[in-house]
Motif scaffolding. Structure first.
Motif, PDB file in Angstrom:
ATOM      1  N   VAL A   1      10.320  -1.277  -8.572  1.00  0.00           N
ATOM      2  CA  VAL A   1      10.090   0.161  -8.704  1.00  0.00           C
ATOM      3  C   VAL A   1       8.759   0.426  -9.393  1.00  0.00           C
ATOM      4  CG1 VAL A   1      10.948   2.278  -9.778  1.00  0.00           C
ATOM      5  CG2 VAL A   1      12.529   0.731  -8.620  1.00  0.00           C
ATOM      6  N   ASP A   2       8.428  -0.386 -10.396  1.00  0.00           N
ATOM      7  CA  ASP A   2       7.122  -0.249 -11.054  1.00  0.00           C
ATOM      8  C   ASP A   2       5.983  -0.471 -10.070  1.00  0.00           C
ATOM      9  OD1 ASP A   2       8.397   0.266 -13.424  1.00  0.00           O
ATOM     10  OD2 ASP A   2       8.096  -1.737 -14.271  1.00  0.00           O
ATOM     11  N   ALA A   3       6.234  -1.313  -9.048  1.00  0.00           N
ATOM     12  CA  ALA A   3       5.215  -1.575  -8.027  1.00  0.00           C
ATOM     13  C   ALA A   3       5.173  -0.489  -6.960  1.00  0.00           C
ATOM     14  CB  ALA A   3       5.471  -2.935  -7.372  1.00  0.00           C
ATOM     15  N   GLY A   4       6.114   0.461  -7.022  1.00  0.00           N
ATOM     16  CA  GLY A   4       6.040   1.609  -6.137  1.00  0.00           C
ATOM     17  C   GLY A   4       7.050   1.676  -5.012  1.00  0.00           C
ATOM     18  N   TYR A   5       7.993   0.741  -4.953  1.00  0.00           N
ATOM     19  CA  TYR A   5       8.971   0.778  -3.863  1.00  0.00           C
ATOM     20  C   TYR A   5       9.987   1.899  -4.086  1.00  0.00           C
ATOM     21  CZ  TYR A   5       6.967  -3.551  -2.211  1.00  0.00           C
ATOM     22  OH  TYR A   5       6.082  -4.484  -1.738  1.00  0.00           O
TER      23      TYR A   5
ATOM     24  N   SER B   1       0.845  -1.189   0.000  1.00  0.00           N
ATOM     25  CA  SER B   1       0.000   0.000   0.000  1.00  0.00           C
ATOM     26  C   SER B   1       0.878   1.235   0.000  1.00  0.00           C
ATOM     27  CB  SER B   1      -0.910   0.021   1.239  1.00  0.00           C
ATOM     28  OG  SER B   1      -1.557   1.275   1.366  1.00  0.00           O
ATOM     29  N   GLN B   2       0.556   2.189  -0.850  1.00  0.00           N
ATOM     30  CA  GLN B   2       1.303   3.442  -0.880  1.00  0.00           C
ATOM     31  C   GLN B   2       1.186   4.187   0.446  1.00  0.00           C
ATOM     32  OE1 GLN B   2       3.324   4.691  -3.476  1.00  0.00           O
ATOM     33  NE2 GLN B   2       3.113   2.588  -4.200  1.00  0.00           N
ATOM     34  N   GLU B   3       0.134   3.905   1.204  1.00  0.00           N
ATOM     35  CA  GLU B   3      -0.045   4.545   2.505  1.00  0.00           C
ATOM     36  C   GLU B   3       1.059   4.152   3.490  1.00  0.00           C
ATOM     37  OE1 GLU B   3      -3.850   3.394   3.877  1.00  0.00           O
ATOM     38  OE2 GLU B   3      -4.959   4.529   2.346  1.00  0.00           O
ATOM     39  N   ASP B   4       1.740   3.037   3.231  1.00  0.00           N
ATOM     40  CA  ASP B   4       2.738   2.537   4.164  1.00  0.00           C
ATOM     41  C   ASP B   4       4.149   3.043   3.862  1.00  0.00           C
ATOM     42  OD1 ASP B   4       0.697   1.155   5.362  1.00  0.00           O
ATOM     43  OD2 ASP B   4       1.096  -0.718   4.294  1.00  0.00           O
TER      44      ASP B   4
END
Length: 333
Positions: free
Chosen positions: A83-87, A57-60
Motif C-alpha cells: 500500500v505504501d508503494a501505491g497499490y 507506475s501510477q499511470e497504470d
C-alpha cells in the motif's frame, strides 16, 4: 470508478508474465480493466527487503498486488509495504499449485487450512485501508468442493474479505504439474454460480478457461460480479482488452493496438535510458496482432531484433509496418 466496478473484468496474476511492462501495455489497451501483479512472496518483501518487486507506475492504475505467504504477521507487513508503494488492493494467493509454493506452505495448499487463511486476511485487513481479497481454487486433491468451498468462503467472509476470485477447478497437489493443473482438472462453473446464490453479498469473480469477452458478458449476465481472464489476455491482448471498456464497462470506445505500439515508445525510451533491455518489454507484445495479416512477421522481427546490440524503439515501428489492415474474415499470420 469504484474498484469493485473495475473488477468486472480483470487480468489474472501470472508468474513471469504480468510484470510492470506487461501491465503498462495492457493499460494502454483498456483504461478500466483491473490489473494484477505477479505473485510476490511476503518473505521476499519483509525478510529479503526486495522492494524493487513493488516497482510500478501510477499511470497504470488500478493495479492490485498479489501476495503469497501464510504467516499473518508477515503478510500484514508485506501488505503495508504494498500500500505504501501505491497499490489499491492486496490479494492473497490461495490457488497456485506449484511445488515451490507448496513447500512454502502457501498457494493452493492453504485450501486445506481455511482458518489460517482467515487469520491472514484479518491481519492484512487490520494493517491496510485498501481491500484485501482472496484468489482461490474450488478445492484440492480429494476434497469435495461442494462441501469445502462454502466452508472456505464462510471463513474468509468472517475475516472481513468482501471480494473473492475463484478459479473454477480443483488443484491436484500430487500428480499434476502446475501447467497440467491449468488444464486437466475439469471446470465447474456451475459451482461458482451456486456460491454467488449462497453468498449474495460476497463479490465473486470467476476465473479459469475463459477466452473471450462474449464469455465474460455471459457470466456477468448470469449474476457474477466479475470475470478474470489469464492466458488468453496475455497471448491475444487485443482480442480481450481493446473492446473491454465499451463492452464490459460501458464507457469510452474501443482501443487500437497500432496506437498502443506508438504510445509505448516513450515508455521504451525511458526503460532503455535506465539501463533496461528492449526484449524485457517486447516479449509481452508478441501476441498484440494475433490473427492479423503480418502477425508472423511482427513476432519474428521482435523476437530476433530485440536482443541485438543497440536495439532501439525504432524496431517497434519497423515491425509495425509489417501489419496489414484488419480483416476479421481473414485470419492469417
Amino acid at each position: 470508478m469504484q474498484l469493485n466496478q473495475h473488477s468486472r473484468l480483470s487480468i489474472a496474476p501470472m508468474m513471469d508474465w504480468t510484470d510492470r511492462h506487461c501491465r503498462h501495455l495492457h493499460r494502454l489497451l483498456s483504461r478500466q480493466t483491473l490489473l494484477y501483479t505477479e505473485m510476490v512472496t511476503s518473505a521476499a518483501l519483509v525478510r529479503g527487503q526486495a522492494l524493487h518487486l513493488l516497482e510500478q507506475s501510477q499511470e497504470d492504475h488500478p493495479v492490485a498486488l498479489q501476495l503469497g505467504g501464510s504467516d499473518p504477521d508477515e503478510l500484514a507487513r508485506a501488505a503495508k509495504l504494498g500500500v505504501d508503494a501505491g497499490y489499491c488492493e492486496v490479494n492473497l494467493n490461495v490457488g497456485c499449485p506449484s511445488d515451490r509454493v507448496q513447500s512454502g506452505c502457501f498457494g493452493a495448499v492453504l485450501m486445506e487450512q481455511p482458518g489460517l487463511v482467515a487469520d491472514c486476511v484479518a491481519a492484512m485487513s487490520d494493517a491496510v485501508a485498501v481491500p484485501v481479497t482472496v484468489k482461490c481454487r474450488i478445492g484440492v486433491d480429494d476434497q469435495d468442493p461442494t462441501v469445502l468451498l462454502p466452508a472456505f468462503l464462510t471463513h474468509v467472509i468472517g475475516a472481513g474479505c468482501e471480494r473473492v476470485s475463484i478459479h473454477a477447478r480443483k488443484a491436484w497437489l500430487q500428480g499434476l504439474s502446475p501447467k497440467e493443473n491449468r488444464d486437466i482438472p475439469p471446470l465447474d462453473y456451475d459451482l461458482v454460480l451456486q456460491m454467488k446464490a449462497r453468498f449474495p453479498d460476497l463479490h465473486i469473480t470467476i476465473n479459469g478457461g475463459i477466452t473471450s469477452l462474449d464469455q465474460a458478458q455471459a457470466f456477468l449476465a448470469a449474476g457474477l460480479d466479475g470475470v478474470m481472464i489469464g492466458r488468453a489476455a496475455y497471448h491475444d491482448p487485443a482480442a480481450i482488452l481493446c473492446e473491454a471498456d465499451p463492452r464490459i464497462f460501458g464507457v469510452g470506445k474501443a482501443s487500437v493496438p497500432e496506437d498502443a505500439v506508438v504510445q509505448m515508445l516513450p515508455y521504451v525510451d525511458d526503460h532503455l535510458a535506465k539501463g533496461g533491455k528492449l526484449g524485457q518489454i517486447t516479449r509481452h507484445m508478441l501476441g498484440l496482432f494475433a490473427g492479423r495479416p503480418g502477425a508472423r512477421a511482427w513476432r519474428r522481427m521482435l523476437s530476433e531484433g530485440a536482443h541485438r546490440q543497440g536495439a532501439s524503439p525504432d524496431l517497434l515501428l519497423e515491425a509495425l509496418r509489417q501489419i496489414g489492415p484488419r480483416n476479421d474474415l481473414q485470419r492469417t499470420g
